[in-house]
Motif scaffolding. Structure first.
Motif, PDB file in Angstrom:
ATOM      1  N   ILE A 209      32.796  28.646  35.971  1.00 11.82           N
ATOM      2  CA  ILE A 209      32.230  29.971  36.259  1.00 11.82           C
ATOM      3  C   ILE A 209      31.036  30.185  35.328  1.00 11.82           C
ATOM      4  O   ILE A 209      31.188  30.127  34.105  1.00 11.82           O
ATOM      5  CB  ILE A 209      33.271  31.086  36.020  1.00 11.82           C
ATOM      6  N   ASP A 211      28.813  32.836  36.082  1.00 12.43           N
ATOM      7  CA  ASP A 211      28.482  34.263  36.158  1.00 12.43           C
ATOM      8  C   ASP A 211      29.531  34.964  36.992  1.00 12.43           C
ATOM      9  O   ASP A 211      30.208  34.349  37.812  1.00 12.43           O
ATOM     10  CB  ASP A 211      27.093  34.478  36.780  1.00 12.43           C
ATOM     11  N   SER A 212      29.654  36.265  36.749  1.00 13.03           N
ATOM     12  CA  SER A 212      30.683  37.043  37.405  1.00 13.03           C
ATOM     13  C   SER A 212      30.116  38.458  37.518  1.00 13.03           C
ATOM     14  O   SER A 212      29.779  39.070  36.523  1.00 13.03           O
ATOM     15  CB  SER A 212      31.920  36.993  36.512  1.00 13.03           C
ATOM     16  N   VAL A 220      34.672  41.650  42.720  1.00 15.27           N
ATOM     17  CA  VAL A 220      33.993  40.704  41.841  1.00 15.27           C
ATOM     18  C   VAL A 220      33.477  39.498  42.630  1.00 15.27           C
ATOM     19  O   VAL A 220      34.207  38.912  43.425  1.00 15.27           O
ATOM     20  CB  VAL A 220      34.948  40.237  40.730  1.00 15.27           C
ATOM     21  N   THR A 222      32.117  35.822  42.004  1.00  6.68           N
ATOM     22  CA  THR A 222      32.125  34.817  40.938  1.00  6.68           C
ATOM     23  C   THR A 222      31.201  33.664  41.327  1.00  6.68           C
ATOM     24  O   THR A 222      31.324  33.122  42.426  1.00  6.68           O
ATOM     25  CB  THR A 222      33.556  34.283  40.746  1.00  6.68           C
ATOM     26  N   TYR A 271      29.245  30.873  45.508  1.00  7.79           N
ATOM     27  CA  TYR A 271      29.988  32.051  45.046  1.00  7.79           C
ATOM     28  C   TYR A 271      31.384  32.079  45.650  1.00  7.79           C
ATOM     29  O   TYR A 271      31.631  31.473  46.701  1.00  7.79           O
ATOM     30  CB  TYR A 271      29.235  33.341  45.400  1.00  7.79           C
ATOM     31  N   VAL A 279      36.000  42.157  36.370  1.00  8.37           N
ATOM     32  CA  VAL A 279      35.388  40.896  35.972  1.00  8.37           C
ATOM     33  C   VAL A 279      36.169  40.183  34.878  1.00  8.37           C
ATOM     34  O   VAL A 279      35.987  38.991  34.660  1.00  8.37           O
ATOM     35  CB  VAL A 279      33.927  41.050  35.501  1.00  8.37           C
ATOM     36  N   SER A 282      37.809  37.102  35.834  1.00  5.87           N
ATOM     37  CA  SER A 282      36.964  36.011  36.300  1.00  5.87           C
ATOM     38  C   SER A 282      35.901  35.811  35.235  1.00  5.87           C
ATOM     39  O   SER A 282      34.780  36.247  35.354  1.00  5.87           O
ATOM     40  CB  SER A 282      36.346  36.430  37.637  1.00  5.87           C
TER      41      SER A 282
END
Lengths: 616, 408
Positions: A209, A211-212, A220, A222, A271, A279, A282
């Motif tokens: 991951i 970015d979230s 969310v 991810t 994604y 968030v 994640s």
């Protein structure tokens, strides 16, 4: 070398050999977003008609400030000869506060475009991110942007870049994001130079991951980089750090609008949507695997974001406190690094103690609270984390001066950072002077090219959060840039200075400072408050104290005259309305003991709006 | 009259008052204020409703007394029609502007209209403001014959540079002369002073105090200079040509004046007013502070009858137009509810030496008195007898005292 690919590679079925994952490393306003826009246009993923400036920066604040807070990934097709490639451009935050997020974005790439303004040269933060990129073994493509500007000096800065990363100045590409000049060559260079991703399609699935993001409609979102194996819709996945499991409701790629796909394979970027609303479930850096055949080892490099800077946030109108709580609860959904807890201040009422990654993070959060939630806020002076050891061998963690123990103190330790400052060589003297006055120790100094210098200091973070950057900018006419990273703790002779109004402590103004600076701080604040607090019906002493010892004192003389001489020809109405207005004004006053202090005085004193600005 | 008129409700064309205004009117004294909106020159600090031209938009200064007399007649009609008990006037006050810029006969004519329409109560007080340089002995004698009992001279200062900053044109040497003439013809005399003018020192002020006392008037008013927005003085201060009045110095000046006046036998009876005795107080001035009824005649004049306050159109031409049509000149008005009346009663009542009856205050206000005694703003001995009377420092802080008494 067709500008627009004839046929795009299909996600989930793309041979890693035709994938290129890269990011752009650039300083704020060196034109990263404009270049990215041009790439979107040239690869045809955004039609010319739909193009809006800086497409990738979604938040208003980002667009206005020209900085990227949240990264995203865009998949673009690009043809070379008979082959079509899938280029994944991973947008990275450019600021030091988000260095952890930057490092995760870099880990998702095999290469990076080093983008530098041809009129300004490289800046300290870019340098820091470049180091990170080299540490991640990324292939670097040096590029000078804005070559269409009259002030551009590409020869000089090409030499500077070449001396930094090695190579020939002639290899430094010259582009203009604005006009599009050189951008096609750059896309070709990405295909040629950046290695294809490697991974094991048959191994248990591992995706990182990087970015979230919280989306109010979809929950969310991810963003992941596939390392091994694959992911497909409806599969159950697991987050390896929290062991939480979720169903993949949707999987896809951004191009740049989300396009659902049949899955993601080795080397791909895309994604995931699971319906999760927070968030924190994640986390950036965490590894996603499948529940059915989970991986045994998580990908390396995951850490929990740690707040470095703390500040109290208070609504100017006390009635807005519930709204502030609600707004923070909402922001938390999209910002895993934000944390806060309620606190009360005598001077400011009810508010929250918030932890931030750094000063910019603080600024962005307060601005979002004000803009997106319509709140008017006061922010107390930023503080860092101190560890205080008392005589009876207890250790107290202090993130707010009010938590500083009152008894005998054995030792106080404070966080120290390694600061890198880049500036034209003419400013070296004044920068050294500033750093020394902030308890900095020179670690080294290096010339970058002919006239620019990098100074490296170790410095207490507490000194940096206390308007260091403002001073640095104003003393160098804005030419200096700053980057810092944690380098541990040190013991220091720190004391807590309190400010008292007519004997009553004003908690919002307490500060933890070095003993040698306690007097200066006391004088600064007492003088500032003397100017800002209106005269009262009695004399008001303003004192600065360390414990019971008074170190500075001012006093506001009593007001002696508060009466209108006469009523003009019997215009009682006017006199009464004036009185009503005065009484209305009093309601907006905060009471410190018997002293009426206008809210604006607190704000001005905290922001140093009075003489602090003139002094620089 | 201040620069701008207040915002209020519209006033009806016939000027009739709401029923509430008549209640209890028989018990309240009634006075009349006559505004004369003309001056020879406008002083830099002044934001009163006054004009320096002889002729304004076709309206002649010579016609003004007739228009004012028309409003006097209108006042009697309106009060009668509104059911307000007919009362003779206890006090009449001519203010401005410069009333004495009009011929004495004009003032006499306006006063005659008041007498004809309302009658005078026994011992009625009739005052006019006067500029030292706009009257002579004959003029004053004419006023006395017409029924005036008092004259209030705008002395302002005895110091030439202070008068120059104020843009007052009279020769300070003339003040003792006009005061003597007024006494000779049998008028009570007041002199008005202004303190805290930019550039005025404590020594300058002391000189003015001494010279005012040397004329042995019956009454002295001393007002601190207030810089009103929109005046020439305000512009001069903003542009830095003139220093802003210093409030601490003004406080010192008030202390000095009060001390000197008391020593010379003048007692304060209102924050800015001193007199030789009970009979030489300005009863008209006091009526503003005690909730009396009065009718204000002329452009921009304010009136109060039984909890209704109203104010006239400001410009003399607009005023002349209304009077020519036989319409009420009122521009707007407000009817005070009981809370506002109580607030005003306190706001006005604290300013006078007779004081407020502490028992008349709400419980919260009575509690606040203790703090005011502690801060030295309220006279402790008087408070123990049930009267709220301000001390000298308290008088300078009167507005703050009112806020504390009504802060609930």
């Amino acid at each position: 070398m067709s500008p627009k690919a004839l046929r795009a590679q299909e996600p989930s079925a793309t041979d890693p050999a035709f994938i290129r994952n890269f990011c752009i490393i650039a300083h704020i306003d060196h034109g990263k977003s404009t270049l990215a826009d041009r790439m979107l246009q040239m690869t045809g993923v955004v039609s010319d008609r739909d193009m809006r400036a800086q497409y990738l920066d979604r938040m208003d604040i980002e667009r206005e400030r020209g900085i990227t807070i949240k990264s995203q990934a865009v998949r673009m097709p690009w043809s070379q000869g008979a082959d079509t490639f899938a280029l994944n451009m991973i947008d990275t935050p450019g600021h030091v506060d988000f260095s952890y997020e930057v490092s995760r974005s870099l880990a998702a790439c095999e290469g990076a475009i080093l983008l530098v303004d041809a009129a300004q040269g490289i800046e300290a933060q870019t340098l820091a991110n470049l180091y990170l990129a080299l540490e991640n073994d990324l292939e670097i493509i040096p590029v000078l942007n804005k070559i269409d500007l009259p002030a551009a000096d590409p020869d000089k800065y090409a030499a500077e870049l070449a001396s930094l990363i090695g190579g020939d100045p002639a290899d430094v590409l010259r582009v203009s994001g604005k006009t599009g000049m050189g951008v096609e060559d750059l896309l070709d260079r990405v295909v040629e130079r950046i290695p294809a991703p490697k991974g094991d399609a048959n191994a248990p699935t591992r995706a990182m991951i990087f970015d979230s993001v919280y989306d109010s409609y979809r929950g969310v979102v991810t963003y992941v980089r596939m390392i091994d194996g694959s992911l497909s819709p409806r599969e159950r996945i697991q987050m390896m750090s929290t062991r939480s499991t979720h169903e993949l409701l949707e999987i896809g790629v951004s191009s740049p609008e989300p396009i659902p796909s049949k899955g993601l394979g080795v080397g791909e970027v895309g994604y995931l949507i699971t319906g999760v609303k927070d968030v924190r479930l994640s986390k950036v850096g965490d590894t996603v695997t499948t529940l059915k055949s989970p991986a045994t080892d998580a990908l390396p490099g995951y850490t929990d974001p740690k707040p470095m800077v703390f500040s109290g946030l208070y609504p100017i109108d006390g009635g807005d406190y519930p709204d502030l709580r609600e707004a923070l609860d909402k922001l938390k959904l999209s910002d895993a690094s934000l944390n806060y807890e309620p606190e009360t201040s005598v001077a400011l009422g009810f508010g929250f103690r918030c932890g931030f990654l750094g000063l910019l993070h603080l600024e962005i959060i307060t601005e979002r609270l004000e803009r997106e939630f319509g709140l008017d806020l006061i922010t107390t002076a930023p503080s860092v984390i101190y560890e205080v050891r008392t005589e009876d061998k207890k250790t107290v963690t202090v993130t707010n001066p009010s938590e500083f123990p009152t008894g005998k103190i054995q030792a106080v330790s404070e966080p120290v950072v390694r600061a890198a400052i880049l500036a034209p060589k003419d400013y070296v003297g004044t920068i050294m002077e500033l750093c020394q006055s902030r308890r900095g120790t020179l670690l080294g100094m290096e010339y970058l090219g002919e006239d620019r210098v990098e100074l490296r200091y170790s410095m207490p973070l507490g000194e940096i959060v206390f308007d260091f950057f403002d001073h640095l900018k104003s003393r160098t006419q804005g030419y200096a840039s700053l980057d810092y990273e944690p380098m541990g703790e040190q013991e220091a002779d720190l004391v807590k200075v309190d400010i008292l109004l007519q004997g009553e402590q004003v908690d919002a103004f307490s500060a933890i400072v070095h003993r040698e600076k306690a007097y200066a701080y006391g004088v600064l604040m007492t003088e500032r408050l003397k100017k800002l607090i209106p005269r009262q019906q009695f004399e008001v002493p303003i004192q600065a104290a360390i414990g019971a010892r008074i170190i500075a004192r001012e006093s506001i003389r009593a007001m002696r005259k508060d009466v209108l001489a006469k009523c003009y020809g019997g215009d009682i109405t006017r006199k009464r309305k004036l009185l009503e207005k005065q009484k209305e004004g009093k309601k907006r006053m905060k009471m410190v003991g018997k002293v009426e202090v206008p809210q604006e005085a607190f704000i001005a004193a905290l922001s140093g709006d009075t003489e602090g600005k003139e002094k620089k | 009259m201040a620069g701008a008129l207040p915002l209020g409700d519209p006033a009806p064309a016939d000027g009739l008052l709401p029923v509430s205004a008549a209640a209890g009117s028989g018990d309240r004294p009634f006075g009349m204020y006559l505004h004369v909106p003309f001056c020879r020159v406008r002083c830099g600090y002044c934001d009163f409703n006054t004009y320096t031209s002889d002729e304004l938009r076709g309206v002649k200064r010579t016609d003004y007394a007739g228009q004012a007399a028309d409003e006097v007649r209108l006042s009697a009609h309106v009060l009668r029609e509104s059911g307000v008990a007919p009362r003779p006037v206890s006090t009449v006050f001519f203010g401005g502007g410069t009333p004495t810029l009009l011929p004495a006969a004009d003032l006499a004519m306006m006063l005659a209209a008041v007498r004809d329409e309302h009658g005078f109560a026994p011992g009625a007080e009739v005052t006019t403001e006067a500029n030292p340089d706009s009257v002579d002995r004959d003029y004053l004698a004419t006023l006395k014959e017409a029924g005036f009992t008092r004259v209030s001279f705008g002395m302002q200062s005895a110091v030439p540079h202070v008068l120059a900053t104020l843009e007052r044109t009279h020769d300070p040497e003339r003040v003792p002369l006009v005061v003597a003439w007024a006494r000779e013809v049998g008028l009570q005399v007041s002199v008005d002073l202004i303190y805290g003018t930019p550039g005025e020192t404590l020594a300058d002020w002391e000189r003015s105090i001494d010279q005012a006392l040397a004329t042995r008037p019956d009454h002295i008013s001393a007002y601190s200079l207030i810089v009103e927005p929109g005046t020439k003085l305000a512009r001069q201060i903003r542009s830095g040509q003139v220093a802003e009045p210093d409030e601490d110095l003004q406080a010192d000046m008030y202390d000095l004046a009060d001390e000197r006046f008391q020593d010379a036998g003048y007692g304060w009876y209102e924050v800015s007013n001193w007199s030789t005795g009970h009979d030489t107080r300005s009863r008209h001035n006091l009526s503003y502070w005690t909730g009396a009824d009065w009718w204000g005649i002329g452009p921009g004049a304010h009136s109060h009858v039984g909890g209704v306050r109203w104010w006239n159109v400001k410009h003399p031409a607009a005023y002349a137009g209304r009077m020519a049509e036989g319409a009420s000149p009122a521009a707007g008005r407000e009817t005070l509810d009981s809370d506002v009346q109580e607030m005003e009663r306190i706001m006005l009542g604290v300013r006078i030496a007779d004081g407020l009856d502490i028992r008349s205050l709400a419980p919260e206000g009575r509690v606040a008195v203790a703090g005011l005694i502690a801060d030295g703003f309220v006279d402790a001995a008087a408070a123990l007898r049930g009267h709220l009377v301000l001390t000298r420092p308290g008088r300078l802080m009167a507005d703050a005292v009112v806020r504390r008494l009504t802060d609930y």
